[in-house]
Design a protein around this motif. Structure first.
Motif, PDB file in Angstrom:
ATOM      1  N   LEU A  60      -0.018  22.564   8.240  1.00 50.88           N
ATOM      2  CA  LEU A  60       0.645  22.869   6.969  1.00 50.88           C
ATOM      3  C   LEU A  60       1.056  24.336   6.921  1.00 50.88           C
ATOM      4  O   LEU A  60       2.126  24.683   6.423  1.00 50.88           O
ATOM      5  N   GLY A  63       4.194  24.558   8.783  1.00 47.29           N
ATOM      6  CA  GLY A  63       5.279  23.926   8.037  1.00 47.29           C
ATOM      7  C   GLY A  63       5.736  24.780   6.871  1.00 47.29           C
ATOM      8  O   GLY A  63       6.941  24.947   6.644  1.00 47.29           O
ATOM      9  N   CYS A  68       9.368  24.079   5.552  1.00 44.00           N
ATOM     10  CA  CYS A  68       9.439  22.617   5.656  1.00 44.00           C
ATOM     11  C   CYS A  68       9.078  21.926   4.343  1.00 44.00           C
ATOM     12  O   CYS A  68       8.422  22.488   3.478  1.00 44.00           O
ATOM     13  N   GLN A  69       9.525  20.673   4.240  1.00 43.58           N
ATOM     14  CA  GLN A  69       9.031  19.757   3.217  1.00 43.58           C
ATOM     15  C   GLN A  69       7.704  19.225   3.729  1.00 43.58           C
ATOM     16  O   GLN A  69       7.582  18.932   4.917  1.00 43.58           O
ATOM     17  N   ILE A  70       6.728  19.099   2.846  1.00 42.53           N
ATOM     18  CA  ILE A  70       5.434  18.561   3.275  1.00 42.53           C
ATOM     19  C   ILE A  70       5.385  17.081   2.898  1.00 42.53           C
ATOM     20  O   ILE A  70       5.742  16.697   1.788  1.00 42.53           O
ATOM     21  N   CYS A 100       5.094  17.588   8.438  1.00 37.68           N
ATOM     22  CA  CYS A 100       6.123  18.500   7.903  1.00 37.68           C
ATOM     23  C   CYS A 100       7.508  18.087   8.418  1.00 37.68           C
ATOM     24  O   CYS A 100       7.640  17.665   9.560  1.00 37.68           O
TER      25      CYS A 100
END
Lengths: 478, 95
Positions: A60, A63, A68-70, A100
């Motif tokens: 995470l 990401g 990034c989108q999680i 991610c």
């Protein structure tokens, strides 16, 4: 015809957790073969994997740092294939729901490179190939189950230089995040590259090849450049590029076909029934986002703002987290950032280059460098002496004080003591004195040189210059 | 949905199983009977039902990142067919 390259990277980084991804075996590098294994990572029947919480956290972090989108609901899948480095005959990885997705990282030019996905998976064991003809290979499963993140980019890179810059930037970020040591030579950072060519200015994509066995930044640039040339030649002769995996051969500086993708593997992914889904609480994700450390770009801007460093200095020093931390530690003991930066970029990097030392292996105590710079500023030692002393500090780890004491290097600023030397030199070189008095001011430089020699370089040049001119002018008036 | 002999041959190849042509013919029939049986589920209306990937209603089972002792090497290698230099010996892998 001119061709443009279309390049995408797949980067694997070993996470620096203490234990493996699904068991409590140590991940320490360099242990004796097969001393860090257990029934889980050996794939013995009846064992159950349990996910290491740090692996999720580290992924995470990557990401979030890469915009990034999680994925709030995620799972682990089995990727099935037979190879002796994989004891279960499947690798636990993520297929359709990576942790991610949809991030990006911009190059220095401002060009954004899209990051398609980042997922977690387990590493395989290490195969040691015996020499030809012996008919066997050896397997060490210490690495089996070491956690990895795989970072996949969109095919947004257009040149080998862009690919190398991207990988360097990415490596820097992962190190700053504290989630991987990213040592390409130890295999904790690995990179495969997909590359195809298309006629310049068009959108139609060509057939791509996948390049493996890239063990350094240099190799990445060279393998891509080689492949661009190879594919251009094929296309120019109106031959087709075969979709295949090619291996970079460092010794021969070329890529070689490994296997054709026609006999494509079918990994038969399916959700691993031994592992339960990961549902991420938004509060937990927000907590990780809030705790992200300062990243290279932010640090660079802060160095420019707070320490008034030129952009060049800030870029170079924040290029390594260890060097940036070292710089800031020096400033705890010394208050002129630009002088500290000059010394680090000049002397420290030069010595590190000579020794082939990485910033993380530095043994210099930052307090010692701060102390040394302070002594130079106060005139206790000259800059030339300072550099000499630093070389000893660098190699021995001793403090400047110890070295100055041991070598008698303290700068002489005492006027009475220096006046004796000044007068001796005036008597020893009457011709130069006459030249000076006759209007040749350059002769003073020669005399200063002689005084420095007499004092073995320990005289404070500013003080002797003042004393010498004073004495010579006195003679003019007589 | 059904499988052909060719598809079954490919799957067998992937999982390293060897069948004779006679065995394959029997297997195709058996496989297709299983598929027909499972196909009955298609009659169920699943509109609005999220896909399932797990049979148990458990999520988020994690382990703290703490090292525990590994197996002694002799134990780890005990089931190996052959051992050399503290490693498992496998047939030569061609790169």
């Amino acid at each position: 015809m001119n061709f443009e390259a279309v390049i995408g990277l797949e980067v694997h980084a070993e996470l620096s957790t203490k234990t493996k991804i699904f068991c409590a075996c140590s991940t320490k590098f360099g242990a004796e073969a097969n001393t860090q294994t257990c029934p889980v990572c050996l794939g013995l029947p009846g064992t159950l994997p349990v996910l290491n919480e740090k692996v999720v956290e580290y992924c995470l972090r990557a990401g979030l740092a890469l915009n990034c989108q999680i994925t709030d609901w995620s799972k682990l899948d089995r990727k099935n294939y037979f190879y002796p480095d994989l004891p279960k005959a499947y690798q636990i990885s993520q297929s359709d729901l990576p942790l991610c997705r949809d991030g990006s990282l911009s190059l220095a030019s401002g060009k954004p490179i899209r990051i398609t996905r980042i997922h977690i998976e387990e590493d395989a064991g290490k195969l040691i190939h015996s020499t030809e003809g012996e008919g066997y290979s050896l397997v060490d499963y210490n690495r089996a189950g070491v956690p990895l993140i795989e970072i996949v980019t969109a095919p947004d890179l257009a040149t080998p230089e862009e690919a190398v810059e991207f990988l360097e930037k990415l490596r820097r970020i992962l190190i700053y995040l504290g989630i991987s040591d990213c040592k390409m030579e130890e295999g904790s950072l690995r990179c495969d590259a997909n590359i195809s060519l298309k006629p310049a200015g068009t959108k139609q994509l060509g057939t791509k090849t996948e390049l493996k066995n890239i063990n350094s930044f240099k190799a990445l640039g060279r393998a891509l450049a080689y492949e661009i040339e190879r594919q251009s030649e094929l296309l120019a002769e109106e031959k087709t590029v075969k979709q295949e995996t090619r291996k970079w051969e460092e010794a021969k500086q070329r890529t070689l076909s490994m296997r054709s993708k026609e006999e494509a593997q079918d990994y038969r992914y399916f959700p691993d029934p031994d592992l339960v889904p990961i549902e991420l609480d938004p509060d937990y994700v927000a907590e990780i986002a809030a705790a992200l450390p300062e990243l290279p770009e932010e640090k660079k801007h802060r160095f420019i703002e707070d320490y008034h460093l030129p952009e060049y200095d800030a870029e170079l020093i924040t290029g390594s987290k260890y060097l940036a931390d070292f710089f800031e530690a020096v400033l705890k003991h010394y208050c002129n950032p630009k002088a500290a930066s000059n010394f680090i970029m000049g002397e420290l990097l030069r010595l590190m280059g000579e020794e082939g030392l990485d910033p993380e292996d530095l043994k210099v105590n930052p307090a010692h460098l701060g102390d040394l710079l302070q002594r130079i500023d106060e005139g206790e030692i000259s800059i030339t002496q300072g550099k000499k002393i630093f070389e000893r500090v660098f190699r021995t780890g001793a403090s400047p004080e110890e070295i100055i004491q041991a070598e008698g290097l303290r700068q002489i600023s005492d006027q009475t003591q220096l006046l004796i030397v000044v007068n001796k030199v005036i008597q020893d070189y009457p011709q130069s004195v006459r030249d000076y008095l006759g209007g040749k001011e350059k002769a003073a430089g020669f005399l200063i040189g002689q005084i420095m020699r007499e004092t073995k370089g320990q005289a404070n040049p500013q003080v002797i210059k003042g004393l010498l001119i004073e004495e010579l002018e006195k003679m003019r008036q007589e | 949905m059904s499988v052909s002999e060719q598809e079954l041959r490919q799957v067998a190849e992937l999982v390293r199983l060897a069948f004779s042509e006679d065995e394959l013919r029997v297997l195709v029939g058996e496989f297709n009977r299983i598929l027909q049986f499972v196909a009955k589920l298609n009659a169920v209306d699943t509109t609005g039902v999220p896909p399932t990937v797990q049979g148990v209603k458990v999520k988020n089972r994690f382990r703290p990142d703490q090292v525990r002792p590994s197996l002694p090497r002799t134990e780890a290698l005990k089931n190996a067919v052959a051992v050399k230099d503290g490693s498992f010996v496998v047939p030569q892998i061609m790169e």
